[in-house]
Design a protein around this motif. Structure first.
Motif, mmCIF file in Angstrom:
data_model
loop_
_atom_site.group_PDB
_atom_site.id
_atom_site.type_symbol
_atom_site.label_atom_id
_atom_site.label_comp_id
_atom_site.label_asym_id
_atom_site.label_seq_id
_atom_site.Cartn_x
_atom_site.Cartn_y
_atom_site.Cartn_z
ATOM 1 N N ARG A 171 -21.357 -12.078 35.393
ATOM 2 C CA ARG A 171 -21.704 -13.105 34.394
ATOM 3 C C ARG A 171 -23.212 -13.277 34.276
ATOM 4 N NH1 ARG A 171 -17.470 -16.126 36.681
ATOM 5 N NH2 ARG A 171 -18.968 -17.189 37.999
ATOM 6 N N SER A 172 -23.940 -12.983 35.340
ATOM 7 C CA SER A 172 -25.391 -13.188 35.329
ATOM 8 C C SER A 172 -26.117 -12.099 34.536
ATOM 9 C CB SER A 172 -25.945 -13.227 36.757
ATOM 10 O OG SER A 172 -25.997 -11.924 37.318
ATOM 11 N N GLY A 173 -25.394 -11.093 34.095
ATOM 12 C CA GLY A 173 -26.019 -9.962 33.412
ATOM 13 C C GLY A 173 -26.561 -10.306 32.035
ATOM 14 N N THR A 174 -27.681 -9.691 31.729
ATOM 15 C CA THR A 174 -28.266 -9.794 30.393
ATOM 16 C C THR A 174 -28.613 -8.393 29.924
ATOM 17 O OG1 THR A 174 -30.484 -10.113 31.303
ATOM 18 C CG2 THR A 174 -29.237 -12.099 30.772
ATOM 19 N N GLY A 196 -31.009 -2.501 25.346
ATOM 20 C CA GLY A 196 -30.013 -1.566 25.833
ATOM 21 C C GLY A 196 -29.944 -1.430 27.344
ATOM 22 N N VAL A 197 -30.741 -2.208 28.064
ATOM 23 C CA VAL A 197 -30.752 -2.131 29.526
ATOM 24 C C VAL A 197 -30.160 -3.412 30.103
ATOM 25 C CG1 VAL A 197 -32.204 -1.915 31.573
ATOM 26 C CG2 VAL A 197 -32.791 -0.658 29.504
ATOM 27 N N ARG A 198 -29.160 -3.278 30.947
ATOM 28 C CA ARG A 198 -28.540 -4.447 31.584
ATOM 29 C C ARG A 198 -29.244 -4.749 32.903
ATOM 30 N NH1 ARG A 198 -24.370 -6.860 29.561
ATOM 31 N NH2 ARG A 198 -23.056 -5.807 28.082
ATOM 32 N N THR A 199 -29.491 -6.030 33.121
ATOM 33 C CA THR A 199 -30.039 -6.483 34.398
ATOM 34 C C THR A 199 -29.171 -7.617 34.912
ATOM 35 O OG1 THR A 199 -31.542 -8.030 33.305
ATOM 36 C CG2 THR A 199 -32.423 -5.857 33.823
ATOM 37 N N TYR A 200 -29.117 -7.755 36.223
ATOM 38 C CA TYR A 200 -28.282 -8.766 36.859
ATOM 39 C C TYR A 200 -29.112 -9.554 37.850
ATOM 40 C CZ TYR A 200 -24.588 -5.956 34.845
ATOM 41 O OH TYR A 200 -23.785 -5.286 33.970
#
Length: 50
Positions: free
Chosen positions: A17-20, A24-28
């Motif tokens: 859920r913390s992902g953004t 085009g790049v996902r970070t958590y």
């Protein structure tokens, strides 16, 4: 520390859920995940090695 199945599930779901997604790049955020876990399970000691 051994976590219950409920706690492990909460950690994984909280982490996801913390992902953004930016460009085009996902970070958590592990920090946000730990904060959520401490709110949900205040009596459990949290280790970053889960």
């Amino acid at each position: 520390m051994v976590y219950t199945l409920e706690q492990k599930t909460f950690l994984v779901e909280s982490y996801l859920r913390s992902g953004t997604k930016v460009d085009g790049v996902r970070t958590y955020s592990v920090q946000n995940c730990i904060k959520d876990f401490r709110r949900e399970f205040p009596k459990v000691v949290v280790s970053r090695q889960f």
